[in-house]
Every structure is written in C-alpha cells, then in structure tokens.
Motif scaffolding. Structure first.
Motif, short mmCIF file in Angstrom:
data_model
loop_
_atom_site.label_atom_id
_atom_site.label_comp_id
_atom_site.label_asym_id
_atom_site.label_seq_id
_atom_site.Cartn_x
_atom_site.Cartn_y
_atom_site.Cartn_z
N VAL A 112 9.37 -6.50 3.82
CA VAL A 112 8.57 -6.47 2.58
C VAL A 112 8.89 -7.78 2.06
N PRO A 113 8.03 -8.72 1.70
CA PRO A 113 8.58 -9.87 0.86
C PRO A 113 8.75 -9.61 -0.64
N ALA A 114 9.79 -8.79 -0.87
CA ALA A 114 9.91 -8.08 -2.13
C ALA A 114 10.27 -9.01 -3.37
N THR A 125 13.38 -9.38 -11.73
CA THR A 125 14.57 -8.78 -11.31
C THR A 125 14.27 -7.19 -10.47
N LEU A 126 12.98 -7.21 -10.23
CA LEU A 126 12.76 -5.83 -9.78
C LEU A 126 12.49 -5.76 -8.19
N ALA A 127 12.94 -6.68 -7.45
CA ALA A 127 12.51 -6.67 -5.74
C ALA A 127 13.35 -5.34 -5.61
N ASN A 128 14.32 -5.07 -6.01
CA ASN A 128 15.06 -3.87 -5.55
C ASN A 128 14.20 -2.71 -5.45
N MET A 129 13.42 -2.47 -6.63
CA MET A 129 12.71 -1.36 -6.48
C MET A 129 11.25 -1.19 -6.00
N ILE A 130 10.95 -2.63 -5.66
CA ILE A 130 9.55 -2.85 -4.77
C ILE A 130 10.08 -2.32 -3.12
N GLU A 141 8.30 10.45 0.78
CA GLU A 141 8.92 11.12 -0.22
C GLU A 141 8.63 10.61 -1.80
N PHE A 142 7.33 9.90 -1.77
CA PHE A 142 6.84 9.05 -2.86
C PHE A 142 5.88 10.12 -3.70
N ILE A 172 4.11 -1.12 -6.58
CA ILE A 172 3.66 -2.14 -5.62
C ILE A 172 4.38 -2.21 -4.00
N GLY A 173 5.75 -1.37 -4.17
CA GLY A 173 6.36 -1.52 -2.70
C GLY A 173 5.50 -0.41 -2.04
N ARG A 174 4.97 0.75 -2.60
CA ARG A 174 4.47 1.90 -1.86
C ARG A 174 3.19 1.41 -1.47
#
Length: 177
Positions: A112-114, A125-130, A141-142, A172-174
C-alpha cells in the motif's frame, strides 16, 4: 482465535498510536489484549516497533517473536522482521517508503503506498492509519462502530479534529485495491 501484530518503522511514524488503536479496538470487543511499545533512545527518526496481541484467551507474554501480521513502514524493518513472520502470515508494506518486495513465498504480501496516499489526501502524518485500515479490511475486522469507538479512546481530547482525519485515513486504507 489469536492474532499477533508487529508494527515497525521509524520513530515519529505513528507506529505506537496504530498499535494502541488496535489494542483498544480489541478491548472494546471484549478480547484479551497486550500492547508493548519498543523504541530506541532517539525515538523520532530512530527505530520503533510495537507488539500487539488480540485474542480470546489470556495473553501469556506480550512479546511477539513470530507475528502473523507484520506492518512495516521502512526498509530496515522489512529487512529485520520479514523472516520472523509465521508461515501463512501477512506482511503489509508501505510501498512508498520500501523499495523492495517481500522475498518469502510462504506469506502474503500486501503493498500500500500509504505515505503517498496520505500526502495526496492532505494528511501527511496518517500513513500509519491508512495501513491500519488495510490491515483491518484484509483481516475481516473493519467494523465501523468498533473503529469509531476505538478512535474515541486514542485520539486526544486536545485535538478533536484528528478524529475525522484518522477515520478518513482508515477508510482510505480499507478502500485501497
């Protein structure tokens, strides 16, 4: 059913926050949970990792030596932890920052190109949450209510505007294919 997560990268990438979010989500689902942060003395810019265990049985040890889920946000972390993942496990890679592929054939690799997605969506600052959103989706589990409840526990009351941004990053990650 127990899942062990290892989240690794540089300090300052929000790794501990992502782990804490997963742990709270597990707690709110009445699961047994362990959250163990680990970081070097440099913290920001140095190496950091976080071990999270979520399961139906009590957690015997908080140390995750062989995760079934590995999230890496830099190349040194992939180099260090790739071989530790359990066969059949999944490795989630921020492909914006890691320029090589997973070499093992007995694990699933998801790229994932987070960081790029975070920049494009004005949430640098939110690539972690993506990446965390992608993990939750892939693990089945979403759950929107569970995600929101866990975010309410980890987003600081001093920064309520971060709730919606984190929620958007998870989505966005989902949705990333």
């Amino acid at each position: 059913m127990t899942h062990s997560y290892l989240i690794a990268g540089f300090g300052g990438q929000g790794l501990l926050f992502a782990g804490k979010f997963l742990a709270y989500k597990g707690l709110l689902e009445n699961k047994e949970v362990s959250w163990l942060p680990s970081y070097g003395p440099e913290m920001r810019g140095g190496t950091a990792s976080c071990s999270v265990i979520i399961g139906d049985e009590p957690v015997g040890s908080p140390i995750v030596e062989h995760p079934d889920v590995l999230m890496v946000m830099n190349l040194p972390s992939l180099n260090r932890y790739e071989q530790a993942v359990q066969p059949g496990g999944t490795i989630f890679v921020d492909s914006s920052l890691v320029d090589r592929k997973v070499e093992r054939s007995d694990v699933k690799a998801i790229y994932v190109p987070a960081t790029r997605l975070a920049v494009e969506n004005d949430m640098t600052t939110l690539a972690n949450m993506i990446l965390t959103g992608k993990i939750l989706e892939e693990m089945g589990e979403f759950d929107a209510d569970g995600v929101q409840a866990a975010l309410k526990k980890v987003v600081s009351a001093k920064h309520p505007e971060m709730f919606d941004l984190n929620l958007k990053a998870l989505q966005i990650g989902r949705d990333f294919k």
